[in-house]
Design a protein around this motif. Structure first.
Motif, PDB file in Angstrom:
ATOM      1  N   ARG A 110       0.881  -1.176   0.000  1.00 53.35           N
ATOM      2  CA  ARG A 110       0.000   0.000   0.000  1.00 53.35           C
ATOM      3  C   ARG A 110       0.911   1.215   0.000  1.00 53.35           C
ATOM      4  O   ARG A 110       1.603   1.479   0.978  1.00 53.35           O
ATOM      5  CB  ARG A 110      -0.901  -0.009   1.228  1.00 53.35           C
ATOM      6  CG  ARG A 110      -1.780  -1.241   1.318  1.00 53.35           C
ATOM      7  CD  ARG A 110      -2.448  -1.371   2.679  1.00 53.35           C
ATOM      8  NE  ARG A 110      -1.466  -1.643   3.730  1.00 53.35           N
ATOM      9  CZ  ARG A 110      -1.798  -1.964   4.985  1.00 53.35           C
ATOM     10  NH1 ARG A 110      -3.060  -2.051   5.349  1.00 53.35           N
ATOM     11  NH2 ARG A 110      -0.861  -2.196   5.887  1.00 53.35           N
ATOM     12  N   THR A 163      -3.526  -3.438  -9.955  1.00 56.58           N
ATOM     13  CA  THR A 163      -3.222  -2.247  -9.161  1.00 56.58           C
ATOM     14  C   THR A 163      -4.360  -1.250  -9.271  1.00 56.58           C
ATOM     15  O   THR A 163      -4.858  -1.010 -10.366  1.00 56.58           O
ATOM     16  CB  THR A 163      -1.924  -1.566  -9.643  1.00 56.58           C
ATOM     17  OG1 THR A 163      -0.847  -2.498  -9.628  1.00 56.58           O
ATOM     18  CG2 THR A 163      -1.576  -0.361  -8.781  1.00 56.58           C
ATOM     19  N   LEU A 218     -10.708   3.238   3.026  1.00 57.65           N
ATOM     20  CA  LEU A 218      -9.675   2.260   3.383  1.00 57.65           C
ATOM     21  C   LEU A 218     -10.248   0.850   3.482  1.00 57.65           C
ATOM     22  O   LEU A 218      -9.559  -0.124   3.160  1.00 57.65           O
ATOM     23  CB  LEU A 218      -9.007   2.659   4.702  1.00 57.65           C
ATOM     24  CG  LEU A 218      -8.247   3.987   4.695  1.00 57.65           C
ATOM     25  CD1 LEU A 218      -7.516   4.189   6.020  1.00 57.65           C
ATOM     26  CD2 LEU A 218      -7.279   4.071   3.520  1.00 57.65           C
ATOM     27  N   LEU A 245     -10.317  -0.409  -0.004  1.00 59.90           N
ATOM     28  CA  LEU A 245      -8.966  -0.708  -0.476  1.00 59.90           C
ATOM     29  C   LEU A 245      -8.400  -1.953   0.202  1.00 59.90           C
ATOM     30  O   LEU A 245      -7.705  -2.752  -0.435  1.00 59.90           O
ATOM     31  CB  LEU A 245      -8.059   0.500  -0.228  1.00 59.90           C
ATOM     32  CG  LEU A 245      -8.416   1.763  -1.013  1.00 59.90           C
ATOM     33  CD1 LEU A 245      -7.534   2.927  -0.599  1.00 59.90           C
ATOM     34  CD2 LEU A 245      -8.309   1.528  -2.519  1.00 59.90           C
ATOM     35  N   ASP A 246      -8.704  -2.139   1.478  1.00 59.44           N
ATOM     36  CA  ASP A 246      -8.273  -3.364   2.167  1.00 59.44           C
ATOM     37  C   ASP A 246      -8.900  -4.594   1.521  1.00 59.44           C
ATOM     38  O   ASP A 246      -8.252  -5.637   1.376  1.00 59.44           O
ATOM     39  CB  ASP A 246      -8.658  -3.302   3.646  1.00 59.44           C
ATOM     40  CG  ASP A 246      -7.603  -2.621   4.493  1.00 59.44           C
ATOM     41  OD1 ASP A 246      -6.409  -2.678   4.122  1.00 59.44           O
ATOM     42  OD2 ASP A 246      -7.965  -2.017   5.515  1.00 59.44           O
ATOM     43  N   ARG A 264      -7.104  -5.372  -1.665  1.00 56.64           N
ATOM     44  CA  ARG A 264      -5.776  -5.924  -1.376  1.00 56.64           C
ATOM     45  C   ARG A 264      -5.868  -7.351  -0.851  1.00 56.64           C
ATOM     46  O   ARG A 264      -5.136  -8.243  -1.290  1.00 56.64           O
ATOM     47  CB  ARG A 264      -5.078  -5.033  -0.357  1.00 56.64           C
ATOM     48  CG  ARG A 264      -3.690  -5.501   0.074  1.00 56.64           C
ATOM     49  CD  ARG A 264      -3.118  -4.491   1.044  1.00 56.64           C
ATOM     50  NE  ARG A 264      -1.764  -4.827   1.458  1.00 56.64           N
ATOM     51  CZ  ARG A 264      -1.410  -5.146   2.692  1.00 56.64           C
ATOM     52  NH1 ARG A 264      -2.318  -5.207   3.653  1.00 56.64           N
ATOM     53  NH2 ARG A 264      -0.147  -5.406   2.980  1.00 56.64           N
ATOM     54  N   VAL A 275      -2.128  -1.205  -3.985  1.00 55.31           N
ATOM     55  CA  VAL A 275      -2.823   0.070  -3.794  1.00 55.31           C
ATOM     56  C   VAL A 275      -1.813   1.201  -3.905  1.00 55.31           C
ATOM     57  O   VAL A 275      -0.803   1.201  -3.194  1.00 55.31           O
ATOM     58  CB  VAL A 275      -3.529   0.134  -2.427  1.00 55.31           C
ATOM     59  CG1 VAL A 275      -4.162   1.500  -2.212  1.00 55.31           C
ATOM     60  CG2 VAL A 275      -4.578  -0.962  -2.315  1.00 55.31           C
ATOM     61  N   TRP A 333      -1.758   3.912   7.782  1.00 54.56           N
ATOM     62  CA  TRP A 333      -2.306   2.753   7.087  1.00 54.56           C
ATOM     63  C   TRP A 333      -1.356   2.240   6.005  1.00 54.56           C
ATOM     64  O   TRP A 333      -1.238   1.026   5.798  1.00 54.56           O
ATOM     65  CB  TRP A 333      -3.658   3.126   6.483  1.00 54.56           C
ATOM     66  CG  TRP A 333      -4.341   2.033   5.736  1.00 54.56           C
ATOM     67  CD1 TRP A 333      -5.086   1.003   6.251  1.00 54.56           C
ATOM     68  CD2 TRP A 333      -4.391   1.868   4.308  1.00 54.56           C
ATOM     69  NE1 TRP A 333      -5.582   0.208   5.245  1.00 54.56           N
ATOM     70  CE2 TRP A 333      -5.170   0.717   4.033  1.00 54.56           C
ATOM     71  CE3 TRP A 333      -3.850   2.585   3.231  1.00 54.56           C
ATOM     72  CZ2 TRP A 333      -5.415   0.267   2.747  1.00 54.56           C
ATOM     73  CZ3 TRP A 333      -4.100   2.136   1.942  1.00 54.56           C
ATOM     74  CH2 TRP A 333      -4.874   0.983   1.710  1.00 54.56           C
ATOM     75  N   CYS A 334      -0.688   3.124   5.328  1.00 60.62           N
ATOM     76  CA  CYS A 334       0.155   2.733   4.191  1.00 60.62           C
ATOM     77  C   CYS A 334       1.431   2.026   4.649  1.00 60.62           C
ATOM     78  O   CYS A 334       1.963   2.278   5.724  1.00 60.62           O
ATOM     79  CB  CYS A 334       0.524   3.968   3.363  1.00 60.62           C
ATOM     80  SG  CYS A 334      -0.842   4.619   2.383  1.00 60.62           S
TER      81      CYS A 334
END
Length: 254
Positions: A17, A80, A128, A131-132, A135, A142, A179-180
């Motif tokens: 991420r 991606t 998020l 996005l999680d 992933r 991400v 988070w990243c």
């Protein structure tokens, strides 16, 4: 059930991420487009010269979440997802909050006193969560793109100084950078030189190293000059390219 039974050991390898931020025109979107099988969720209109697949330009928060939901639910070959950019997405979040509360400014949400910025975290966490899911369930990388700003940082161990940071409200910036896995500052490698300006004065001139005003680099380690980090043990500055980033990951496995 005994919780000890569910204990796991060892590393869990997942796609990275990445938050890449920097000044306008440095090559942040190009960096994202070089990631494998990239699909953009564009929120600002700046991809005209970049050859990459993209959703229609999003003008509302709901259009952004709809695009992310479709990537999770529908069959596709993308590897991606790139959000371009976070600071424009923040404006859509504020617009949604203002509409929800019937006010014209984020400063007026829930009676003011900066409560609006705290309420905005609800929508950031929803992003998020999407996005999680991409992933963890779809194995997608991400990449988050953001512009930079210069902020004053009050260091409790030294004097205050200026540094580069993502152009986001501090609450959102803290959530996203935590988070990243990688927060990279895209900039140019420069050298400074002092010269005589006359009348016993000196002036400092910055010179770019390499063609085009300086080599474009990605800083993945924080310093007083910028916010940056990574969880892969990358200690060096990298050329601003996805190939250089992947090579650094292979040298520094998680």
């Amino acid at each position: 059930m005994n919780p000890l039974v569910s204990i796991q050991r060892g590393k869990s390898s997942k796609p990275p991420r990445v938050l890449c931020y920097g000044v306008e025109g440095i090559g942040k979107s190009t960096f994202g487009s070089q990631a494998p099988q990239a699909i953009f969720v564009p929120i600002e209109d700046g991809l005209g010269e970049i050859s990459s697949d993209k959703f229609p330009l999003a003008s509302t928060y709901d259009e952004v979440t709809a695009a992310l939901a479709s990537l999770r639910q529908e069959q596709h070959d993308y590897e991606t997802v790139v959000i371009d950019s976070l600071d424009w997405l923040e404006r859509l979040i504020w617009d949604k909050l203002c509409e929800q509360h019937g006010v014209y400014s984020i400063e007026k949400v829930d009676g003011g006193y900066s409560r609006g910025y705290t309420h905005a975290l609800i929508y950031w966490r929803e992003i998020l969560h999407h996005l999680d899911s991409l992933r963890n369930q779809r194995g997608m990388v991400v990449v988050l793109i953001a512009h930079s700003k210069i902020e004053s940082f009050k260091d409790p161990e030294s004097s205050a100084y200026d540094r580069y940071s993502p152009r986001l409200h501090k609450h959102a910036a803290a959530l996203l950078t935590e988070w990243c896995d990688v927060v990279g500052f895209a900039t140019r490698r420069l050298r400074t030189q002092s010269e005589d300006a006359g009348f016993n004065r000196k002036r400092t001139i910055a010179h770019g190293l390499g063609a085009g005003g300086g080599e474009r680099i990605l800083r993945c380690v924080g310093s007083p000059a910028c916010i940056a980090k990574n969880r892969y043990g990358i200690n060096e500055e990298l050329p601003l390219s996805w190939a250089a980033f992947v090579e650094a990951l292979s040298r520094n496995p998680e």
